[in-house]
Design an enzyme around this catalytic site. Structure first.
Site, PDB file in Angstrom:
ATOM      1  N   TYR A  57       0.531  -0.980   0.265  1.00 33.48           N
ATOM      2  CA  TYR A  57      -0.345   0.114   0.016  1.00 33.48           C
ATOM      3  C   TYR A  57       0.404   1.790  -0.170  1.00 33.48           C
ATOM      4  O   TYR A  57       1.396   1.476   0.846  1.00 33.48           O
ATOM      5  CB  TYR A  57      -1.173  -0.068   1.135  1.00 33.48           C
ATOM      6  CG  TYR A  57      -2.004  -0.874   1.108  1.00 33.48           C
ATOM      7  CD1 TYR A  57      -2.570  -1.700  -0.058  1.00 33.48           C
ATOM      8  CD2 TYR A  57      -2.809  -1.496   2.355  1.00 33.48           C
ATOM      9  CE1 TYR A  57      -2.965  -2.564   0.388  1.00 33.48           C
ATOM     10  CE2 TYR A  57      -3.546  -2.354   2.656  1.00 33.48           C
ATOM     11  CZ  TYR A  57      -3.751  -2.985   1.771  1.00 33.48           C
ATOM     12  OH  TYR A  57      -5.129  -4.171   1.785  1.00 33.48           O
ATOM     13  N   PRO A 204     -16.977  -4.258   3.407  1.00 30.96           N
ATOM     14  CA  PRO A 204     -17.602  -4.385   4.139  1.00 30.96           C
ATOM     15  C   PRO A 204     -18.829  -3.464   3.436  1.00 30.96           C
ATOM     16  O   PRO A 204     -20.125  -3.172   3.484  1.00 30.96           O
ATOM     17  CB  PRO A 204     -17.409  -3.774   5.566  1.00 30.96           C
ATOM     18  CG  PRO A 204     -16.762  -3.106   5.627  1.00 30.96           C
ATOM     19  CD  PRO A 204     -15.244  -3.557   5.022  1.00 30.96           C
ATOM     20  N   GLY A 206     -18.742  -2.401   0.329  1.00 35.68           N
ATOM     21  CA  GLY A 206     -18.650  -2.423  -0.588  1.00 35.68           C
ATOM     22  C   GLY A 206     -18.069  -1.479  -1.549  1.00 35.68           C
ATOM     23  O   GLY A 206     -18.635  -0.969  -2.505  1.00 35.68           O
ATOM     24  N   ARG A 207     -16.665  -1.044  -0.859  1.00 31.63           N
ATOM     25  CA  ARG A 207     -16.130  -0.324  -1.668  1.00 31.63           C
ATOM     26  C   ARG A 207     -16.419   1.393  -1.484  1.00 31.63           C
ATOM     27  O   ARG A 207     -16.237   2.148  -2.611  1.00 31.63           O
ATOM     28  CB  ARG A 207     -15.112  -0.865  -3.011  1.00 31.63           C
ATOM     29  CG  ARG A 207     -14.703  -1.946  -3.152  1.00 31.63           C
ATOM     30  CD  ARG A 207     -14.269  -2.776  -4.201  1.00 31.63           C
ATOM     31  NE  ARG A 207     -14.142  -4.083  -3.745  1.00 31.63           N
ATOM     32  CZ  ARG A 207     -12.557  -4.772  -3.840  1.00 31.63           C
ATOM     33  NH1 ARG A 207     -11.539  -3.728  -3.773  1.00 31.63           N
ATOM     34  NH2 ARG A 207     -12.535  -5.487  -3.682  1.00 31.63           N
ATOM     35  N   GLY A 208     -17.076   1.675  -0.513  1.00 25.40           N
ATOM     36  CA  GLY A 208     -17.601   2.401  -0.595  1.00 25.40           C
ATOM     37  C   GLY A 208     -19.247   3.051  -1.169  1.00 25.40           C
ATOM     38  O   GLY A 208     -20.294   4.132  -1.032  1.00 25.40           O
ATOM     39  N   SER A 211     -22.737   2.895   1.342  1.00 20.82           N
ATOM     40  CA  SER A 211     -22.545   4.012   1.769  1.00 20.82           C
ATOM     41  C   SER A 211     -23.940   4.755   0.818  1.00 20.82           C
ATOM     42  O   SER A 211     -24.628   5.291   1.662  1.00 20.82           O
ATOM     43  CB  SER A 211     -21.906   4.818   2.165  1.00 20.82           C
ATOM     44  OG  SER A 211     -21.202   5.645   0.680  1.00 20.82           O
ATOM     45  N   GLY A 212     -24.207   4.251  -0.166  1.00 18.90           N
ATOM     46  CA  GLY A 212     -25.541   5.277  -1.285  1.00 18.90           C
ATOM     47  C   GLY A 212     -25.101   6.730  -1.659  1.00 18.90           C
ATOM     48  O   GLY A 212     -25.126   7.577  -1.788  1.00 18.90           O
TER      49      GLY A 212
END
Length: 330
Positions: A57, A204, A206-208, A211-212
């Site tokens: 990373y 968790p 979904g790669r952001g 969150s919507g």
């Protein structure tokens, strides 16, 4: 925040923090080391004591960031890092799990993190060119030498984790798990529960996306999600059905879709620890507060009834897509 026992002698906070996006993968133009340090410090204040990184990373800069930011908290926290991937031209990563490379990688991680021993050292990917028994044996030697306290593995098949566990016990496995990635609930998770092994759930939210707050067509150049078929413009538009379902549940609890996504994972077993990632204080606080959300049976039924995502990758695709498209956390 309560603690979860991953395996004997290894307990962590019920929600961890994935740190890759601070240095790698998502929106590189938005990175801010000062803000990331504030996030790391505040995570400790919130009771989060588990931090996940990897040598690639950055590459390498994420470990340096954590090493400096958490130096004053070394007795309070556990840092997990990974090995087995190496930088290649063009921002991609290859695999190198030869024993000599893993030993050198460990020495590098120890220096960058500023520690005498790595709390959890994870094989980031299995190298098809090296017998996995040789790679795992080299990692077990590092434990015997006191340079590593526990071992983990990421994205291995069920056969592979059974083979290495027979050589030296796995403390935790790490896989993507979320409302829209459930493939590991069928075999990997039950195996960990039968064998007393922790399950670290990365991405968790979904790669952001879950969150919507991320709309269709909003993935910038340089963002690793552009290589994920779920983030194509049409797929993102159609997958809004899933986000809408999470929002309906969130309204019942006065919560957010992201908190519902994290809380859902926490219902999957006492050995499961979601490690949502962020580099912003706002999202850190929101993610940590998911620990207080209690899902009802009606909530779980509604999530189970949501449609599968458009663009979900098969297991073989996940294992074959080159880094960084499948790396990182939310």
């Amino acid at each position: 925040m309560r603690h979860i026992k991953l395996t004997d002698g290894f307990s962590v906070s019920e929600i961890g923090l994935g740190c890759s996006s601070m240095s790698h993968g998502y929106g590189p133009a938005d990175r801010d080391d000062e803000e990331s340090v504030r996030v790391l410090h505040h995570a400790v204040e919130l009771g989060i004591n588990f931090f996940d990184t990897a040598d690639v990373y950055g590459p390498f800069t994420n470990e340096l960031l954590l090493g400096k930011a958490l130096a004053a908290h070394r007795d309070e926290v556990k840092i997990a890092t990974k090995c087995g991937l190496v930088p290649r031209p063009g921002g991609k990563f290859g695999r190198d799990c030869r024993p000599e490379h893993l030993r050198a990688a460990c020495e590098g991680s120890l220096r960058r993190l500023g520690v005498e021993a790595i709390d959890l050292y994870q094989l980031h990917r299995v190298d098809p060119e090296v017998p996995i028994e040789e790679s795992w044996g080299a990692l077990a030697d590092l434990v015997a030498e006191g340079k590593v306290r526990a071992l983990g593995i990421s994205h291995a098949t069920l056969d592979e984790i059974e083979r290495v566990h027979a050589i030296f016990p796995i403390a935790a496995v790490q896989y993507e798990l979320s409302v829209w990635v459930t493939k590991n609930l069928g075999d990997i998770l039950p195996w960990t529960q039968r064998n007393g092994v922790g399950f670290l759930a990365f991405c968790p939210i979904g790669r952001g996306y879950l969150s919507g707050v991320l709309g269709p067509g909003e993935i910038a150049e340089g963002d690793s999600r552009r290589g994920d078929p779920r983030f194509g413009t049409e797929a993102m538009q159609r997958n809004l059905t899933i986000v809408d379902g999470l929002n309906r549940i969130a309204e019942r609890h006065g919560a957010t879709a992201a908190q519902v996504a994290i809380a859902w994972i926490m219902t999957k077993g006492d050995n499961v620890v979601p490690i949502p990632g962020t580099r912003r204080l706002r999202w850190l606080r929101e993610n940590a507060a998911a620990a207080e959300l209690r899902m009802t049976q009606a909530d779980l039924r509604d999530i189970a009834a949501l449609p599968p995502p458009i663009g979900e990758m098969s297991w073989d695709q996940v294992r074959s897509v080159p880094e960084p498209a499948v790396s990182g956390t939310d």
